[in-house]
Design an enzyme around this catalytic site. Structure first.
Site, PDB file in Angstrom:
ATOM      1  N   THR A 122      13.210 -21.369  30.401  1.00 56.39           N
ATOM      2  CA  THR A 122      14.039 -20.242  30.831  1.00 56.39           C
ATOM      3  C   THR A 122      13.626 -18.948  30.130  1.00 56.39           C
ATOM      4  O   THR A 122      13.682 -17.875  30.730  1.00 56.39           O
ATOM      5  CB  THR A 122      15.527 -20.545  30.594  1.00 56.39           C
ATOM      6  OG1 THR A 122      15.712 -21.000  29.250  1.00 56.39           O
ATOM      7  CG2 THR A 122      16.009 -21.630  31.547  1.00 56.39           C
ATOM      8  N   THR A 123      13.181 -19.031  28.865  1.00 55.85           N
ATOM      9  CA  THR A 123      12.668 -17.849  28.181  1.00 55.85           C
ATOM     10  C   THR A 123      11.392 -17.347  28.847  1.00 55.85           C
ATOM     11  O   THR A 123      11.078 -16.164  28.794  1.00 55.85           O
ATOM     12  CB  THR A 123      12.417 -18.153  26.691  1.00 55.85           C
ATOM     13  OG1 THR A 123      13.655 -18.526  26.076  1.00 55.85           O
ATOM     14  CG2 THR A 123      11.844 -16.965  25.944  1.00 55.85           C
ATOM     15  N   TYR A 180      24.601 -22.943  38.128  1.00 56.31           N
ATOM     16  CA  TYR A 180      25.451 -22.383  39.175  1.00 56.31           C
ATOM     17  C   TYR A 180      26.294 -23.430  39.908  1.00 56.31           C
ATOM     18  O   TYR A 180      27.484 -23.241  40.113  1.00 56.31           O
ATOM     19  CB  TYR A 180      24.657 -21.562  40.213  1.00 56.31           C
ATOM     20  CG  TYR A 180      25.555 -20.932  41.259  1.00 56.31           C
ATOM     21  CD1 TYR A 180      26.302 -19.803  40.954  1.00 56.31           C
ATOM     22  CD2 TYR A 180      25.695 -21.489  42.525  1.00 56.31           C
ATOM     23  CE1 TYR A 180      27.155 -19.236  41.889  1.00 56.31           C
ATOM     24  CE2 TYR A 180      26.537 -20.938  43.467  1.00 56.31           C
ATOM     25  CZ  TYR A 180      27.271 -19.809  43.144  1.00 56.31           C
ATOM     26  OH  TYR A 180      28.115 -19.267  44.077  1.00 56.31           O
ATOM     27  N   TYR A 206      17.964 -30.377  28.452  1.00 59.59           N
ATOM     28  CA  TYR A 206      18.238 -29.038  27.921  1.00 59.59           C
ATOM     29  C   TYR A 206      19.631 -28.615  28.334  1.00 59.59           C
ATOM     30  O   TYR A 206      19.924 -28.471  29.515  1.00 59.59           O
ATOM     31  CB  TYR A 206      17.175 -28.056  28.440  1.00 59.59           C
ATOM     32  CG  TYR A 206      17.342 -26.615  27.994  1.00 59.59           C
ATOM     33  CD1 TYR A 206      18.176 -26.246  26.931  1.00 59.59           C
ATOM     34  CD2 TYR A 206      16.644 -25.614  28.643  1.00 59.59           C
ATOM     35  CE1 TYR A 206      18.308 -24.925  26.538  1.00 59.59           C
ATOM     36  CE2 TYR A 206      16.770 -24.275  28.252  1.00 59.59           C
ATOM     37  CZ  TYR A 206      17.598 -23.944  27.203  1.00 59.59           C
ATOM     38  OH  TYR A 206      17.734 -22.632  26.830  1.00 59.59           O
ATOM     39  N   ARG A 250      24.515 -20.167  29.748  1.00 60.90           N
ATOM     40  CA  ARG A 250      23.655 -19.592  30.776  1.00 60.90           C
ATOM     41  C   ARG A 250      23.771 -20.329  32.118  1.00 60.90           C
ATOM     42  O   ARG A 250      23.518 -19.748  33.168  1.00 60.90           O
ATOM     43  CB  ARG A 250      22.175 -19.634  30.320  1.00 60.90           C
ATOM     44  CG  ARG A 250      21.839 -18.764  29.134  1.00 60.90           C
ATOM     45  CD  ARG A 250      21.980 -17.268  29.402  1.00 60.90           C
ATOM     46  NE  ARG A 250      20.949 -16.744  30.284  1.00 60.90           N
ATOM     47  CZ  ARG A 250      19.872 -16.073  29.882  1.00 60.90           C
ATOM     48  NH1 ARG A 250      19.663 -15.848  28.597  1.00 60.90           N
ATOM     49  NH2 ARG A 250      19.000 -15.600  30.752  1.00 60.90           N
ATOM     50  N   LYS A 284      17.378 -30.612  23.925  1.00 59.12           N
ATOM     51  CA  LYS A 284      17.514 -29.283  23.323  1.00 59.12           C
ATOM     52  C   LYS A 284      18.975 -28.894  23.515  1.00 59.12           C
ATOM     53  O   LYS A 284      19.429 -28.670  24.630  1.00 59.12           O
ATOM     54  CB  LYS A 284      16.589 -28.287  24.017  1.00 59.12           C
ATOM     55  CG  LYS A 284      16.764 -26.849  23.514  1.00 59.12           C
ATOM     56  CD  LYS A 284      15.888 -25.873  24.298  1.00 59.12           C
ATOM     57  CE  LYS A 284      16.120 -24.437  23.835  1.00 59.12           C
ATOM     58  NZ  LYS A 284      15.307 -23.463  24.629  1.00 59.12           N
ATOM     59  N   ILE A 308      13.726 -25.443  19.347  1.00 61.13           N
ATOM     60  CA  ILE A 308      12.937 -24.828  20.406  1.00 61.13           C
ATOM     61  C   ILE A 308      13.359 -23.366  20.396  1.00 61.13           C
ATOM     62  O   ILE A 308      14.463 -23.027  20.794  1.00 61.13           O
ATOM     63  CB  ILE A 308      13.157 -25.517  21.752  1.00 61.13           C
ATOM     64  CG1 ILE A 308      12.689 -26.978  21.641  1.00 61.13           C
ATOM     65  CG2 ILE A 308      12.388 -24.795  22.868  1.00 61.13           C
ATOM     66  CD1 ILE A 308      12.862 -27.804  22.910  1.00 61.13           C
TER      67      ILE A 308
END
Length: 293
Positions: A44-45, A107, A133, A138, A161, A203
């Site tokens: 995502t980063t 979502y 993760y 988010r 994570k 991470i």
């Protein structure tokens, strides 16, 4: 298989928003030289949400090619459609990656049973080791410890994570999973505490620009030298915090450009550059802490 400081790598882009391969090579070599333990490519980063599927898989394969076996590559393969996550995972089956990082579906807010079925089906579709993760702030979706424990029994789900910020989850998960199940922090500000409670590493977003410091801190902590590790963490704490004052990866890309690790801090819409006030604060922090290169 994995431990210590793993970087959630940013995706460098040129001023037109195209992937910048020269900057990518510079970043990867920086992490190899700085002692980073592994790279997460297009998590995502890495702005996975704004890359199309071909860009996504090609970027991961190019990262593997540049790394050339010198550092393990973990591919970001999460999606909010199970079929899409499977498709991307299978596309990378023989790419040379060492594992996948699969974020909870965003979502659509599945139930815990839905999350279990989602990750179970992905697991059954591949031989690649899978890291779960969880980042509810988010995604709007929280993968609870009881579901993680159940998923840990599947043969190629090797860790998680955990980015909820809830440190109690380390023990809540760790006491019910095998010793080989890996727990990584997804929150730089609390990563040292996470490791001290029994985690295997982090991470990290901060590691994009503070690779040597994050690597040394994690190694010290994993070797139970928490006093020395905490001194490094105290030095980095202002940086940990400012990097999330505005949505990630906006601040970290600006900082990486400021430090000449990438040629441009371009992001794809709807992400934009950070505000002038945040730039001033971030630049002051960078000048103060003097990172190692």
């Amino acid at each position: 298989m994995f431990k210590g400081s793993i970087v959630a790598l940013i995706t460098p882009m040129d001023e037109k928003g195209n992937i910048c391969k020269n900057s990518l090579k510079r970043l990867i070599n920086y992490h190899i030289e700085s002692g980073t333990n592994a790279i997460v490519s297009v998590g995502t980063t890495g702005e996975s949400a704004t890359l199309n599927q071909n860009e996504h898989s090609n970027l991961i394969m190019h990262t593997v090619e540049i790394a050339n076996g010198k550092i393990p590559i973990i591919a970001g393969t999460g999606a909010n459609a199970t079929s899409e996550a499977i498709l991307l995972t299978q596309k990378l089956e023989n790419s040379g990656i060492s594992g996948c990082l699969s974020v909870t579906p965003y979502y659509n807010r599945p139930t815990q049973k839905g999350l279990y079925q989602h990750f179970k089906l992905i697991s059954e579709s591949t031989k690649i080791p899978q890291i779960l993760y969880n980042v509810p702030s988010r995604t709007g979706c929280d993968l609870l410890p009881k579901t993680v424990i159940k998923l840990s029994k599947l043969k190629n789900i090797i860790g998680i994570k955990e980015a909820s910020g809830d440190l109690s989850r380390v023990n809540n998960i760790k006491q019910y999973v095998s010793q080989n199940f890996l727990l990584f922090s997804g929150d730089d500000a609390t990563a040292l505490d996470f490791i001290q409670l029994g985690g295997n590493g982090v991470i990290s977003v901060t590691a994009n620009i503070a690779a040597k410091e994050m690597s040394k801190m994690c190694n010290l902590a994993l070797n139970k030298n928490f006093f020395s590790a905490r001194k490094i963490n105290e030095k980095l704490m202002d940086l940990h915090e400012i990097l999330f004052v505005e949505p990630n990866p906006m601040p970290i890309k600006w900082a990486a450009k400021k430090l000449n690790l990438i040629s441009s801090d371009t992001l794809r819409l709807p992400m934009i550059s950070i505000s002038k006030s945040t730039k001033i604060i971030l630049e002051n922090i960078l000048n103060k802490i003097k990172l190692s290169y």
